[in-house]
Design an enzyme around this catalytic site. Structure first.
Site, short mmCIF file in Angstrom:
data_model
loop_
_atom_site.label_atom_id
_atom_site.label_comp_id
_atom_site.label_asym_id
_atom_site.label_seq_id
_atom_site.Cartn_x
_atom_site.Cartn_y
_atom_site.Cartn_z
N TYR A 55 19.04 -22.88 33.99
CA TYR A 55 18.58 -23.72 35.10
C TYR A 55 17.83 -22.79 36.04
O TYR A 55 17.92 -21.38 36.34
CB TYR A 55 19.76 -24.22 35.87
CG TYR A 55 20.10 -25.55 35.58
CD1 TYR A 55 18.97 -26.46 36.13
CD2 TYR A 55 21.08 -26.17 34.92
CE1 TYR A 55 19.15 -27.73 36.02
CE2 TYR A 55 21.37 -27.45 34.90
CZ TYR A 55 20.41 -28.34 35.46
OH TYR A 55 20.41 -29.66 35.01
N GLU A 57 16.06 -24.20 39.32
CA GLU A 57 15.29 -24.84 40.31
C GLU A 57 14.78 -24.11 41.31
O GLU A 57 15.50 -22.95 41.64
CB GLU A 57 16.62 -25.87 41.05
CG GLU A 57 16.95 -26.75 40.05
CD GLU A 57 17.86 -27.74 40.74
OE1 GLU A 57 18.41 -27.76 41.73
OE2 GLU A 57 18.64 -28.77 39.83
N ASP A 201 -7.44 -37.22 36.70
CA ASP A 201 -6.43 -37.27 35.96
C ASP A 201 -7.19 -36.91 34.63
O ASP A 201 -7.67 -37.87 33.96
CB ASP A 201 -5.69 -38.49 35.81
CG ASP A 201 -4.58 -38.58 34.77
OD1 ASP A 201 -4.39 -37.80 33.68
OD2 ASP A 201 -3.65 -39.43 35.01
N THR A 227 -1.40 -33.77 31.49
CA THR A 227 -0.49 -33.65 30.70
C THR A 227 -1.14 -32.31 29.66
O THR A 227 -2.19 -31.87 29.91
CB THR A 227 -0.12 -34.82 29.54
OG1 THR A 227 -1.41 -35.07 28.81
CG2 THR A 227 0.55 -36.07 30.17
N LYS A 230 -2.26 -33.26 24.87
CA LYS A 230 -3.35 -33.87 24.25
C LYS A 230 -4.35 -33.12 23.62
O LYS A 230 -3.79 -32.09 22.61
CB LYS A 230 -3.72 -35.11 25.12
CG LYS A 230 -2.47 -36.01 25.67
CD LYS A 230 -3.13 -37.15 26.52
CE LYS A 230 -2.16 -38.11 26.80
NZ LYS A 230 -1.42 -37.99 28.06
N ARG A 236 4.73 -31.30 24.88
CA ARG A 236 4.73 -32.31 25.75
C ARG A 236 5.37 -31.79 27.29
O ARG A 236 6.47 -31.55 27.51
CB ARG A 236 5.96 -33.45 25.47
CG ARG A 236 5.71 -33.80 23.88
CD ARG A 236 6.41 -35.13 23.34
NE ARG A 236 5.45 -36.14 24.16
CZ ARG A 236 4.70 -36.68 23.45
NH1 ARG A 236 4.17 -36.20 22.40
NH2 ARG A 236 3.93 -37.99 23.92
N1 DSN Z 1 0.31 -42.47 26.26
C1 DSN Z 1 -0.99 -42.01 26.80
C2 DSN Z 1 -1.91 -42.17 25.69
O1 DSN Z 1 -1.68 -42.62 24.62
O2 DSN Z 1 -3.07 -42.43 26.21
C3 DSN Z 1 -1.12 -42.09 27.95
O3 DSN Z 1 0.07 -41.82 28.82
#
Ligand code: DSN
Length: 423
Positions: A55, A57, A201, A227, A230, A236
């Site tokens: 942990y 925090e 974003d 994120t 990707k 993730r």
């Molecule tokens: N779920 C993502 C996507 O597939 O583009 C976006 O959050």
């Protein structure tokens, strides 16, 4: 498969078998969902460690639990690497994923009831950019922009008109189904005129930006949300990056505003992915994603498919299947049976419902991670064409035969291109 599942096998053979089945699926199929990828074995290793047990925090040097001698170093490395890869003043690597990261931006810089602006979900935006079914659409006065009917590209005139009329506190640029370069300087100019904070974003394109294959929003957007799983090819998770003047508010919003303890194993995985993204080879990877998408788009166009905006500049292709007389969902399901995994998606101005839309969304991050190139992209375009034609025939025997044959051919190709983390 190299992943050592011996302990898992001994304790829980059911889950071990399911993990293996997923390994086989990811290895044998051609994965075309543009928000998915294959992380390296190094990232997988970092995520499966005892960092899980701690942990933490707070932030490095300012924690609410003792015993942070190691974790502080891990998080500092991730932060420093994010700052170096993206060239930003400040990075927070703790958001659990993209939606919580965006919620933290709202908490940091807006109040419930404020006007915020984003791209409408069916036009290619994201739920958390103010779409009605999201908390961000319920708790804020969300105004939404879209794309032009004639070009399929973001309508910057509409963005400016809405922004000057509504004066949103936050303006989001980015989304989930945008096949073209996002003009961050143009968004920044409009945000400045409207007195809005521009939030880029970059979840879908973070890896392209890190690898120099898409212009960066740095210097244009005050806050950048992404994120990490990707095109960036990490675990993730998510990151928020910003100018120094928003750093305190962003950090406070992530913790204690929204989250408890960070997922330290993920932080380690993010640090490893960022180290990989800083390598010269990553530039080649980012360039190959775009080159592959362009070839695939070209092949599909030549075969008569209607691509939203006419093509792609990035990793993503959005196909409007209306001219083929089929919907996105049955095509995505048939493709999956044929070993080609994509997702059905709305297209701009879609007359159909979101759960049964007109479009198919595909992308090249995962196939590029396997080292596939022009020959394979042209073959994938041909397979998609054959499967769509079979769906359009509306005859079970034709569809079964086509799906079975293509699946066999897909397996022959994937066997030649081992996937990272699986071979
Ligand atoms: N779920 C993502 C996507 O597939 O583009 C976006 O959050």
């Amino acid at each position: 498969m190299t992943h050592d599942l011996a302990a898992l096998q001994a304790t829980d053979p059911q889950i071990a078998d399911l993990v293996r089945a997923e390994e086989v699926r990811q290895s044998e199929k051609i994965r075309l969902i543009p928000s998915e990828n294959y992380v390296s074995q190094a990232v997988l290793d970092a995520c499966g460690t005892v960092l899980q047990n701690k942990y933490s925090e707070g932030y490095p040097g300012r924690r609410y639990y003792e015993g942070q001698q190691v974790i502080d170093q891990v998080e500092r490395l991730a932060i420093d690497r994010a700052k170096a890869v993206f060239g930003v003043d400040h990075a927070n690597v703790q958001p659990y994923s993209g939606s919580p990261a965006n919620l933290a931006v709202y908490l940091a810089l807006a109040k419930p009831g404020d006007t915020i602006m984003g791209m409408a979900l069916p036009m290619g935006g994201h739920l958390t950019h103010g779409w009605s079914v999201s908390a961000t659409g319920a708790w804020f006065n969300a105004v939404q922009y879209g794309v032009r009917r004639d070009t399929g590209r973001i309508d910057m005139d509409e963005v400016r008109d809405i922004a000057l009329r509504e004066r949103p506190k936050l303006m989001f640029a980015g989304g989930t189904a945008i096949p073209r370069i996002i003009d961050f300087p143009a968004f920044a100019a409009i945000a400045k005129e409207a007195g809005s904070v521009l939030v880029a974003d970059i979840a879908h394109i973070a890896g392209l930006i890190a690898g120099g294959a898409h212009p960066s929003p740095v210097g244009h957007a005050e806050v950048i949300s992404t994120t990490t799983h990707k095109t960036l090819r990490g675990p993730r998770g998510a990151m928020l990056m910003c100018d120094e003047r928003h750093a305190k508010a962003i950090d406070k919003a992530v913790f204690p505003g929204l989250q408890g303890g960070p997922h330290n194993q993920t932080t380690a995985g993010i640090a490893v992915a960022l180290r990989e993204a800083a390598e010269p080879a990553f530039r080649g990877y980012a360039a190959s994603i775009v080159a592959n998408a362009k070839v695939l788009a070209d092949e599909l166009s030549a075969r008569g498919f209607d691509l939203v905006s006419g093509g792609t500049d990035n990793h993503l292709i959005l196909i409007d299947l209306t001219p083929q007389g089929v919907a996105g969902k049955p095509v995505a399901q048939a493709l999956d049976r044929a070993g080609l995994v994509a997702n059905y998606n709305t297209v701009p101005f879609d007359p159909r419902k979101p759960f049964d839309p007109s479009g198919l969304r595909i992308g090249t991050p995962a196939v590029s991670s396997r080292g596939m190139g022009e020959t394979e992209m042209r073959q994938i375009g041909a397979w998609i064409d054959e499967v769509v034609a079979a769906v359009a025939k509306n005859d079970d025997d034709t569809l079964n035969a086509t799906a079975e044959r293509v699946l066999g051919e897909v397996r022959e190709v994937t066997a030649k291109f081992p996937a990272p983390g699986l071979s």
